[in-house]
Design an enzyme around this catalytic site. Structure first.
Site, PDB file in Angstrom:
ATOM      1  N   THR A  39       0.819  -1.214   0.000  1.00 15.15           N
ATOM      2  CA  THR A  39       0.000   0.000   0.000  1.00 15.15           C
ATOM      3  C   THR A  39       0.849   1.258   0.000  1.00 15.15           C
ATOM      4  OG1 THR A  39      -1.796  -1.107   1.112  1.00 15.15           O
ATOM      5  CG2 THR A  39      -1.737   1.265   1.349  1.00 15.15           C
ATOM      6  N   TYR A  52      -7.995   1.502  -3.830  1.00 10.81           N
ATOM      7  CA  TYR A  52      -6.662   1.751  -4.385  1.00 10.81           C
ATOM      8  C   TYR A  52      -6.065   0.449  -4.865  1.00 10.81           C
ATOM      9  CZ  TYR A  52      -4.833  -0.138  -0.006  1.00 10.81           C
ATOM     10  OH  TYR A  52      -4.536  -0.959   1.050  1.00 10.81           O
ATOM     11  N   THR A 118       1.720  -4.199   4.437  1.00 10.38           N
ATOM     12  CA  THR A 118       1.653  -4.507   5.867  1.00 10.38           C
ATOM     13  C   THR A 118       1.041  -5.883   6.165  1.00 10.38           C
ATOM     14  OG1 THR A 118      -0.455  -3.346   6.006  1.00 10.38           O
ATOM     15  CG2 THR A 118       1.527  -2.085   6.573  1.00 10.38           C
ATOM     16  N   ASP A 119       0.296  -6.442   5.184  1.00 11.83           N
ATOM     17  CA  ASP A 119      -0.445  -7.687   5.474  1.00 11.83           C
ATOM     18  C   ASP A 119       0.468  -8.829   5.917  1.00 11.83           C
ATOM     19  OD1 ASP A 119      -2.753  -6.377   4.817  1.00 11.83           O
ATOM     20  OD2 ASP A 119      -3.051  -7.380   2.900  1.00 11.83           O
ATOM     21  N   LYS A 191       0.487  -7.391  12.960  1.00 13.85           N
ATOM     22  CA  LYS A 191      -0.582  -6.508  12.477  1.00 13.85           C
ATOM     23  C   LYS A 191      -1.848  -6.848  13.254  1.00 13.85           C
ATOM     24  CE  LYS A 191      -2.783  -4.640   8.372  1.00 13.85           C
ATOM     25  NZ  LYS A 191      -2.864  -4.590   6.901  1.00 13.85           N
ATOM     26  N   GLU A 310      -2.580 -29.323  28.619  1.00 10.01           N
ATOM     27  CA  GLU A 310      -3.784 -30.102  28.278  1.00 10.01           C
ATOM     28  C   GLU A 310      -3.485 -31.142  27.198  1.00 10.01           C
ATOM     29  OE1 GLU A 310      -7.872 -28.164  28.402  1.00 10.01           O
ATOM     30  OE2 GLU A 310      -6.585 -26.508  27.788  1.00 10.01           O
TER      31      GLU A 310
END
Ligand code: DGL
Length: 353
Positions: A39, A52, A118-119, A191, A310
């Site tokens: 981006t 965008y 950023t993903d 993120k 567990e």
């Protein structure tokens, strides 16, 4: 008392020292910028008001648009890829690793900045953290708003990333992520918000520092990076590792399917402390018996997954991801398997920080 006041004054001068504006250009640190897209390189599209397309602007153009960068560093820019980071892949990771390795070996750069969507930024940062033991700063930067968007955050983020990458006090801090005035370590950065500019957090550790256009502050002294150093293969792909997302009413079929598709490793994004239904745990145990490496992590987002609470990890041959989220556990497991590390005890050791 006077000595203490004097020391505090000296420290404050250090903290609030102006950027390297007065330095002669050839005395400035050399920073290599590697563009990948995202981006930060996005441009408005006619699809809708806020639409965008990412990865449309070159890193050279992005850098040129930010005033004052040339006062921070001698900058060279190369474009490695032009993709949204949802398409990030082994090939781009290997290309980045190869270029950074050459820059280190040839002593070409005092710091590296990588522009990135950023993903999946935290995955690329953690991949690089695990393959480099260099003390030069490697800094990933992106933005949440495209370069043509209202209130674009890219220019400030880029300036701050350059400031971090060119600062001597950033050495020996491992791979860093810089967005929104905040510096995160690659192991911890995550993120956490779909659209906010304040999206990156380090939920299990907190940020390593803060940066703005006038100051750079680290919260702890530098220590050598603690990721295990693993060699990436010379060519793609890394061994297949799938993430299995745990949920209510779950059986083992997704796990069996993943093994049939050729997964060499499985990361459970488990409920709670990395847990899952009996059907899923049984299927994971069967996979581990066949030689598939199994790591339990959690879908919760914060906290540390514990062994043998567990789930009987020792008996079933599982490792746990500790503080690593599923997507980072997947990156580390791919690298471990690629380096022939598949024994659950050795895998467990590599996950420790
Ligand atoms: N396309 C996404 C990416 O490149 C958008 C998110 C971003 O870059 O901020 O990761």
């Amino acid at each position: 008392m006077l000595a203490a006041i004097g020391l505090a004054f000296v420290l404050m001068i250090g903290l609030f020292a102006p950027p390297a504006a007065a330095q002669k250009t050839d005395a400035l640190p050399r920073v290599l910028v590697l563009g990948t897209g995202g981006t930060i390189a996005g441009q408005a599209s006619a699809r809708a008001g806020n639409a965008y397309d990412s990865a449309k602007v070159s890193s050279a153009d992005l850098i040129a648009a930010v005033p004052g960068m040339d006062k921070l560093a001698q900058i060279s820019v190369e474009q490695i890829s032009s993709i949204g980071s949802q398409d990030m892949n082994d090939k781009v990771w290997f290309a980045l690793a190869k270029r950074i390795r050459a820059a280190i070996d040839n002593k070409e750069a005092d710091g590296v900045v990588i522009t990135h969507g950023t993903d999946t930024m935290e995955e690329t940062a953690f991949f690089l953290q695990n393959v480099f033991d260099t003390d030069i700063p490697i800094v990933l930067v992106g933005s949440m708003r495209p370069s043509t968007g209202i209130g674009a955050d890219g220019p400030a983020n880029l300036y701050e990333a350059m400031r971090v990458a060119s600062a001597p006090e950033s050495r020996s801090r491992g791979v860093l992520v810089v967005l929104n005035d905040t510096i995160h370590g690659a192991r911890w950065a995550q993120k956490t918000n779909t659209t906010s500019v304040d999206t990156f957090r380090s939920p299990n550790a907190g940020p390593v520092g803060y940066v703005d256009t006038g100051s750079l502050r680290y919260l702890q002294p530098a220590v050598a990076a603690k990721g295990s150093k693993l060699k990436p293969p010379d060519a793609a792909p890394l061994p297949r590792v799938d993430i299995i997302y745990s949920h209510a009413n779950m059986d083992g079929s997704e796990i069996e399917d993943a093994v049939k598709r050729g997964a060499k490793g499985l990361v459970l994004a488990g409920v709670g402390d990395g847990n899952s239904s009996k059907g899923a745990i049984d299927a994971l145990a069967a996979a581990a018996k066949q030689g598939v490496v199994v790591v339990r992590s959690s879908r919760v987002g914060t906290g540390i997954v514990n062994r043998n609470v567990e789930v009987e990890d020792d008996t079933l041959g599982f490792a746990v991801a500790l503080d690593l989220n599923p997507q980072k556990a997947r990156v580390l497991l791919e690298l471990l398997i690629a380096n022939g590390i598949t024994d659950p005890k050795a895998v467990q050791q590599a996950f420790a920080w």
